[in-house]
Design an enzyme around this catalytic site. Structure first.
Site, PDB file in Angstrom:
ATOM      1  N   SER A  61       1.811  -9.850  10.682  1.00  0.00           N
ATOM      2  CA  SER A  61       1.118  -8.822   9.901  1.00  0.00           C
ATOM      3  C   SER A  61      -0.376  -8.900  10.168  1.00  0.00           C
ATOM      4  O   SER A  61      -1.040  -9.867   9.792  1.00  0.00           O
ATOM      5  CB  SER A  61       1.396  -9.013   8.405  1.00  0.00           C
ATOM      6  OG  SER A  61       0.511  -8.239   7.620  1.00  0.00           O
TER       7      SER A  61
ATOM      8  N   GLU B 248       0.931  -0.513  16.377  1.00  0.00           N
ATOM      9  CA  GLU B 248       0.128   0.665  16.039  1.00  0.00           C
ATOM     10  C   GLU B 248      -0.765   1.056  17.211  1.00  0.00           C
ATOM     11  O   GLU B 248      -0.899   2.243  17.539  1.00  0.00           O
ATOM     12  CB  GLU B 248      -0.734   0.409  14.800  1.00  0.00           C
ATOM     13  CG  GLU B 248      -1.577   1.622  14.429  1.00  0.00           C
ATOM     14  CD  GLU B 248      -2.631   1.347  13.379  1.00  0.00           C
ATOM     15  OE1 GLU B 248      -3.696   1.990  13.438  1.00  0.00           O
ATOM     16  OE2 GLU B 248      -2.399   0.493  12.502  1.00  0.00           O
TER      17      GLU B 248
ATOM     18  N   CYS C  50       0.857  -1.184   0.000  1.00  0.00           N
ATOM     19  CA  CYS C  50       0.000   0.000   0.000  1.00  0.00           C
ATOM     20  C   CYS C  50       0.894   1.235   0.000  1.00  0.00           C
ATOM     21  O   CYS C  50       2.121   1.138   0.095  1.00  0.00           O
ATOM     22  CB  CYS C  50      -0.900  -0.004   1.237  1.00  0.00           C
ATOM     23  SG  CYS C  50       0.030   0.063   2.798  1.00  0.00           S
TER      24      CYS C  50
END
EC number: 1.17.7.4
Length: 306
Positions: A222, A126, A12
């Site tokens: 991931s 994150e 991305c």
């Protein structure tokens, strides 16, 4: 046998940008450059950058003074940012711009005296970075049961936001429950949702209409790659998360006519092509690119590296 290739798949814009930042920093400063956490969650990518002189660390305490430090695409807490400044590092921030938007939204809502709920996976880098954006407490929910345990004031506005590698589909059941429990809760802006996560999941759903199995290129850590595998499994289709073609078990292909192939947002196309080459050697005679959402988003690197 035939292969159906998902679109979009692989890198991305945020991953492209993060890798480019590390490569440009190496070119500008020379080796070593230090990267706080894996810049993206992909073993092939990380190993390639290590070979060029990047050193990946989990703790800024492991970085000598006055070095080049890059923050990974997942973002970091304010405490990590300050710790890096304290060692007089040259800092380049590879945080995905969509993650940065979430950070800014959290800070803005807290300044408005909102209680902020974060939907995400505990321990994901994150999520750790987002939780550490201010001194005010965010409440993390991972399940509907977590919503039932929330400790919120009835007289204070409530907002929620989500981990970017979770799609609208991933969080719908939790969001619906939050809205039923707190009818006035503020939702995040639509453009805070990661386009790549949703697009890759939609691409897999299209594949699964015609595939007997699914191969997902991506690393086990991931988040978005694991979600792609889970989509197929929820549709009762065998799915396998692999780092590369070497991890394919020939038994998976027994009595299979159509193989779906996709890649997580941090997996490079070269790995997909290696899988295709392997499958063709095992009897695949046709490879079909399946149409999906078009992506033309580009995130520029910091001006210091242009």
């Amino acid at each position: 046998m035939k292969v159906l290739l998902a679109n979009p798949r692989g890198f991305c814009a945020g991953v492209d940008r993060a890798i480019e930042i590390v490569e440009r920093a190496l070119k500008l400063h020379g080796a070593p450059v230090y990267v706080r956490h894996e810049v993206v969650h992909n073993k092939f990518v990380v190993d390639g950058l290590k070979a060029k002189g990047a050193i990946f660390v989990e703790d800024i305490a492991d970085v000598p003074n006055e070095q080049v430090v890059i923050f990974s695409a997942h973002g970091v807490s304010m405490a990590v940012r300050k710790q890096t400044q304290d060692i007089d590092a040259t800092i380049y921030d590879a945080t995905c711009p969509l993650v940065t938007k979430v950070h800014k939204e959290v800070i803005r809502k807290q300044k408005q005296q909102h209680q902020v709920i974060l939907i995400g996976h505990k321990g994901h880098p994150e999520v750790e970075g987002t939780l550490g954006q201010s001194n005010e407490e965010l409440q993390l929910v991972e399940t509907i049961e977590d919503v039932g345990r929330l400790n919120l004031s009835k007289n204070t506005p409530i907002s929620y936001t989500t981990q970017t590698t979770l799609s609208i589909d991933d969080t719908k059941h939790i969001v619906d429950y939050l809205k039923s429990k707190f009818p006035t809760i503020d939702a995040p802006k639509k453009d805070n949702i990661c386009y790549a996560t949703q697009n890759r999941q939609d691409g897999v759903k299209i594949l699964m209409q015609s595939s007997d199995i699914l191969l997902v290129l991506g690393s086990s850590n991931s988040s978005n790659s694991n979600r792609l595998r889970e989509i197929a499994e929820k549709m009762d289709i065998p799915a396998y998360l692999i780092n590369d073609a070497d991890e394919i078990d020939e038994l998976w292909l027994k009595d299979v006519n159509t193989i779906g192939v996709t890649a997580g947002a941090s997996a490079p196309e070269v790995l997909v092509q290696e899988v295709i080459h392997y499958l063709c050697d095992k009897g695949v005679t046709k490879v079909i690119e399946v149409n999906g959402a078009k992506e033309n988003i580009h995130f520029p690197v910091p001006k210091e590296l242009r």
